[in-house]
Scaffold this motif. Structure first.
Motif, PDB file in Angstrom:
ATOM      1  N   VAL A 273      -8.994  -0.378  -5.853  1.00 13.01           N
ATOM      2  CA  VAL A 273      -8.286  -0.308  -7.127  1.00 13.01           C
ATOM      3  C   VAL A 273      -9.089  -1.087  -8.163  1.00 13.01           C
ATOM      4  O   VAL A 273      -9.643  -2.148  -7.889  1.00 13.01           O
ATOM      5  N   ALA A 274      -9.192  -0.536  -9.363  1.00  8.02           N
ATOM      6  CA  ALA A 274     -10.112  -1.066 -10.364  1.00  8.02           C
ATOM      7  C   ALA A 274      -9.647  -2.377 -10.985  1.00  8.02           C
ATOM      8  O   ALA A 274     -10.467  -3.136 -11.502  1.00  8.02           O
ATOM      9  N   ALA A 275      -8.342  -2.658 -10.961  1.00  4.29           N
ATOM     10  CA  ALA A 275      -7.810  -3.902 -11.516  1.00  4.29           C
ATOM     11  C   ALA A 275      -6.435  -4.154 -10.919  1.00  4.29           C
ATOM     12  O   ALA A 275      -5.809  -3.251 -10.354  1.00  4.29           O
ATOM     13  N   THR A 276      -5.972  -5.370 -11.031  1.00  2.74           N
ATOM     14  CA  THR A 276      -4.647  -5.715 -10.534  1.00  2.74           C
ATOM     15  C   THR A 276      -3.583  -4.882 -11.249  1.00  2.74           C
ATOM     16  O   THR A 276      -3.668  -4.644 -12.450  1.00  2.74           O
ATOM     17  N   GLY A 277      -2.600  -4.422 -10.505  1.00  2.00           N
ATOM     18  CA  GLY A 277      -1.545  -3.621 -11.114  1.00  2.00           C
ATOM     19  C   GLY A 277      -0.448  -3.284 -10.124  1.00  2.00           C
ATOM     20  O   GLY A 277      -0.365  -3.856  -9.038  1.00  2.00           O
ATOM     21  N   ARG A 278       0.387  -2.331 -10.509  1.00  2.00           N
ATOM     22  CA  ARG A 278       1.501  -1.896  -9.668  1.00  2.00           C
ATOM     23  C   ARG A 278       1.387  -0.400  -9.444  1.00  2.00           C
ATOM     24  O   ARG A 278       1.138   0.370 -10.372  1.00  2.00           O
ATOM     25  N   VAL A 279       1.569   0.025  -8.196  1.00  3.32           N
ATOM     26  CA  VAL A 279       1.435   1.435  -7.828  1.00  3.32           C
ATOM     27  C   VAL A 279       2.617   2.234  -8.386  1.00  3.32           C
ATOM     28  O   VAL A 279       3.776   1.935  -8.101  1.00  3.32           O
ATOM     29  N   LEU A 280       2.290   3.244  -9.176  1.00  2.00           N
ATOM     30  CA  LEU A 280       3.305   4.128  -9.734  1.00  2.00           C
ATOM     31  C   LEU A 280       3.514   5.367  -8.876  1.00  2.00           C
ATOM     32  O   LEU A 280       4.627   5.862  -8.744  1.00  2.00           O
ATOM     33  N   VAL A 281       2.413   5.900  -8.348  1.00  2.00           N
ATOM     34  CA  VAL A 281       2.459   7.141  -7.570  1.00  2.00           C
ATOM     35  C   VAL A 281       1.535   6.992  -6.370  1.00  2.00           C
ATOM     36  O   VAL A 281       0.434   6.458  -6.492  1.00  2.00           O
ATOM     37  N   ASP A 301     -10.288  25.857  -7.456  1.00  2.00           N
ATOM     38  CA  ASP A 301      -9.158  26.643  -7.933  1.00  2.00           C
ATOM     39  C   ASP A 301      -7.923  26.522  -7.054  1.00  2.00           C
ATOM     40  O   ASP A 301      -6.929  27.211  -7.295  1.00  2.00           O
ATOM     41  N   LYS A 302      -7.965  25.638  -6.053  1.00  2.00           N
ATOM     42  CA  LYS A 302      -6.755  25.417  -5.264  1.00  2.00           C
ATOM     43  C   LYS A 302      -5.671  24.754  -6.113  1.00  2.00           C
ATOM     44  O   LYS A 302      -4.488  25.046  -5.964  1.00  2.00           O
ATOM     45  N   GLY A 303      -6.121  23.843  -6.991  1.00  2.00           N
ATOM     46  CA  GLY A 303      -5.182  23.114  -7.831  1.00  2.00           C
ATOM     47  C   GLY A 303      -4.716  21.818  -7.201  1.00  2.00           C
ATOM     48  O   GLY A 303      -4.649  21.691  -5.968  1.00  2.00           O
ATOM     49  N   GLY A 304      -4.408  20.852  -8.029  1.00  2.00           N
ATOM     50  CA  GLY A 304      -3.857  19.587  -7.563  1.00  2.00           C
ATOM     51  C   GLY A 304      -4.901  18.529  -7.266  1.00  2.00           C
ATOM     52  O   GLY A 304      -6.071  18.814  -7.034  1.00  2.00           O
ATOM     53  N   CYS A 305      -4.439  17.299  -7.241  1.00  2.00           N
ATOM     54  CA  CYS A 305      -5.299  16.137  -6.981  1.00  2.00           C
ATOM     55  C   CYS A 305      -5.420  15.820  -5.496  1.00  2.00           C
ATOM     56  O   CYS A 305      -6.101  14.870  -5.126  1.00  2.00           O
ATOM     57  N   GLY A 306      -4.730  16.577  -4.647  1.00  2.00           N
ATOM     58  CA  GLY A 306      -4.702  16.204  -3.235  1.00  2.00           C
ATOM     59  C   GLY A 306      -3.947  14.898  -3.070  1.00  2.00           C
ATOM     60  O   GLY A 306      -3.009  14.585  -3.810  1.00  2.00           O
ATOM     61  N   TRP A 307      -4.346  14.122  -2.075  1.00  2.00           N
ATOM     62  CA  TRP A 307      -3.782  12.778  -1.941  1.00  2.00           C
ATOM     63  C   TRP A 307      -4.266  11.949  -3.114  1.00  2.00           C
ATOM     64  O   TRP A 307      -5.471  11.860  -3.372  1.00  2.00           O
ATOM     65  N   PHE A 308      -3.340  11.310  -3.854  1.00  2.00           N
ATOM     66  CA  PHE A 308      -3.779  10.543  -5.013  1.00  2.00           C
ATOM     67  C   PHE A 308      -2.863   9.357  -5.264  1.00  2.00           C
ATOM     68  O   PHE A 308      -1.740   9.284  -4.758  1.00  2.00           O
ATOM     69  N   VAL A 309      -3.387   8.432  -6.084  1.00  2.00           N
ATOM     70  CA  VAL A 309      -2.678   7.201  -6.440  1.00  2.00           C
ATOM     71  C   VAL A 309      -2.816   6.978  -7.941  1.00  2.00           C
ATOM     72  O   VAL A 309      -3.896   7.168  -8.504  1.00  2.00           O
ATOM     73  N   ASP A 310      -1.718   6.589  -8.580  1.00  2.00           N
ATOM     74  CA  ASP A 310      -1.734   6.113  -9.964  1.00  2.00           C
ATOM     75  C   ASP A 310      -1.313   4.655  -9.958  1.00  2.00           C
ATOM     76  O   ASP A 310      -0.337   4.282  -9.288  1.00  2.00           O
ATOM     77  N   VAL A 311      -2.019   3.829 -10.728  1.00  2.00           N
ATOM     78  CA  VAL A 311      -1.719   2.395 -10.809  1.00  2.00           C
ATOM     79  C   VAL A 311      -1.575   1.991 -12.268  1.00  2.00           C
ATOM     80  O   VAL A 311      -2.406   2.351 -13.109  1.00  2.00           O
ATOM     81  N   LEU A 312      -0.516   1.237 -12.564  1.00  2.00           N
ATOM     82  CA  LEU A 312      -0.276   0.706 -13.906  1.00  2.00           C
ATOM     83  C   LEU A 312      -0.820  -0.713 -13.991  1.00  2.00           C
ATOM     84  O   LEU A 312      -0.494  -1.568 -13.166  1.00  2.00           O
ATOM     85  N   HIS A 313      -1.628  -0.954 -15.029  1.00  2.00           N
ATOM     86  CA  HIS A 313      -2.235  -2.262 -15.253  1.00  2.00           C
ATOM     87  C   HIS A 313      -1.694  -2.875 -16.541  1.00  2.00           C
ATOM     88  O   HIS A 313      -0.960  -2.235 -17.295  1.00  2.00           O
ATOM     89  N   ALA A 314      -2.083  -4.114 -16.823  1.00  2.00           N
ATOM     90  CA  ALA A 314      -1.689  -4.766 -18.067  1.00  2.00           C
ATOM     91  C   ALA A 314      -2.159  -3.947 -19.259  1.00  2.00           C
ATOM     92  O   ALA A 314      -3.113  -3.173 -19.177  1.00  2.00           O
ATOM     93  N   GLN A 315      -1.463  -4.133 -20.384  1.00  2.00           N
ATOM     94  CA  GLN A 315      -1.758  -3.418 -21.620  1.00  2.00           C
ATOM     95  C   GLN A 315      -1.506  -1.918 -21.504  1.00  2.00           C
ATOM     96  O   GLN A 315      -2.001  -1.116 -22.286  1.00  2.00           O
TER      97      GLN A 315
END
Length: 389
Positions: A273-281, A301-315
């Motif tokens: 993870v690129a910086a400290t944060g909280r996992v959203l997805v 063309d299959k579509g979608g990110c596959g297995w993925f993670v979103d992280v919320l950071h400061a600012q």
């Protein structure tokens, strides 16, 4: 290599919520399967543009406490001059640049970088000051209490900074801790999460006053510019998610809907993870036909990110990590520290081969509307994506 679409479950964009400032790196609600996110605004005006005096990491981090100060919104000349003093004391004590960012962020939270007297401490009001506070017997830039020294000592910015650093460097592994944790170990505040929201602007202030020093990482005992990767964290608090060169770029002429960059890497390469944060997805993104088929290699063309993670950071910064080889190692709501492994490179979803699709979004918004080019963003953090121009 890939043209991943924005994950199918539509995010909700929210505005600034002042009440969220003391609950940084948190979100109010996440309705798991439905994917509707109500995000807090972490750290004030996330869209605010700050132009530091130095955009590059110069290697010369000399601070001029009496010279002309840069223009930074919300912080005036007096405040920036106090920040310069904090940085200079850290340099004199040979504290690495990460400590300067922590110290400046702490003073931003405690006093807004103003040398405060206290209306309940009469002696403090007879000493030159820049405002009046009223928190117990706390005074000065760091709102230090009586056990830290005399009133006159605590209202001396050099003394107050030195005392802060003395306690900081005694914290085990302080450089590896999230900023808010390191600051709290020193300050013992009633609001332990409050420091995190200042990290982004504190790093920019350090860059502006000290020649891009927040873009350095401490590697083999040396402060190295623009080299934060493989678990090494820049003073800004950021690191590159994987080694490897950028292939397909952000919104190119041939792929205007490509909202991130593709970083080539062998299958199984650790993703940090690129910086400290909280996992959203943290989930499998459905393909164009709505199938949750992330445990097999994808195809164009299959579509979608596959297995993925979103992280919320400061600012309000959100980072996205797509095409993992298997279920991510982190769960929704989990706090993750910069450099923590969250998964491995794969080829799930809309992909023609193993790589990481990496996105950066602003304003707590996960949609394509908020996507920005990760290349200049990560370079500004001292964690450049290799191969990127």
């Amino acid at each position: 290599m890939t043209d991943p679409s924005t994950p199918h479950r539509r995010p909700v964009r929210v505005g600034a919520l002042a009440a969220a400032l003391t609950a940084t790196l948190a979100f109010l609600c996440c309705t798991g399967g439905a994917g509707a996110f109500f995000l807090t605004e972490l750290g004030g005006e996330a869209a605010e543009q700050i132009t530091p005096a130095s955009l590059e990491c110069t290697g010369d981090f000399t601070v001029d406490v009496t010279g002309k100060m840069p223009r930074i919104p919300q912080y005036g000349e007096r405040q920036l001059r106090n920040a310069a003093v904090i940085i200079k004391v850290g340099q004199e004590m040979k504290v690495p640049a990460r400590g300067w960012v922590i110290a400046v962020a702490t003073a931003m939270q405690e006093s807004r970088l103003l040398n405060l007297a206290n209306r309940t401490v009469a002696e403090s009001q007879d000493i030159p000051h820049e405002g009046i506070g009223a928190d117990h017997d706390s005074v000065g830039l760091f709102q230090q209490r009586a056990s830290w020294g005399s009133v006159r000592q605590r209202m001396n910015p050099e003394y107050a900074s030195r005392k802060f650093y003395e306690k900081l460097v005694d914290v085990p592994d302080w450089q590896k801790l999230p900023l808010t944790v390191a600051a709290q170990r020193v300050q013992i505040s009633a609001f332990p999460d409050a420091y995190a929201k200042h990290e982004e602007i504190a790093a920019r202030i350090v860059d502006a006053l000290a020649g891009g020093a927040a873009r350095t990482a401490l590697i083999a005992g040396q402060e190295v510019c623009d080299a934060a990767s493989a678990g090494d964290i820049a003073a800004s608090g950021w690191t590159a998610p994987i080694p490897g060169g950028v292939g397909s770029g952000f919104r190119t002429a041939s792929r205007p809907g490509h909202n991130g960059v593709d970083i080539a890497a062998p299958k199984g390469t650790l993703i940090r993870v690129a910086a400290t944060g909280r996992v959203l997805v943290s989930r499998c993104d459905p393909d164009r036909r709505g199938r949750l088929s992330c445990d097999v290699d994808g195809w164009p063309d299959k579509g979608g990110c596959g297995w993925f993670v979103d992280v919320l950071h400061a600012q309000g910064i959100v980072t996205r990590y797509c095409h993992m080889v298997s279920r991510p190692r982190v769960a929704v709501g989990e706090t993750v520290e910069a450099g923590q492994v969250i998964g491995e490179v794969g080829s799930s979803g809309n992909s023609s081969g193993p790589h990481l699709h990496f996105e950066v979004h602003t304003d707590g918004d996960r949609s394509s509307h908020s996507a920005i080019d990760p290349v200049p963003f990560m370079r500004s953090k001292g964690a450049p994506l290799k191969g990127a121009e």
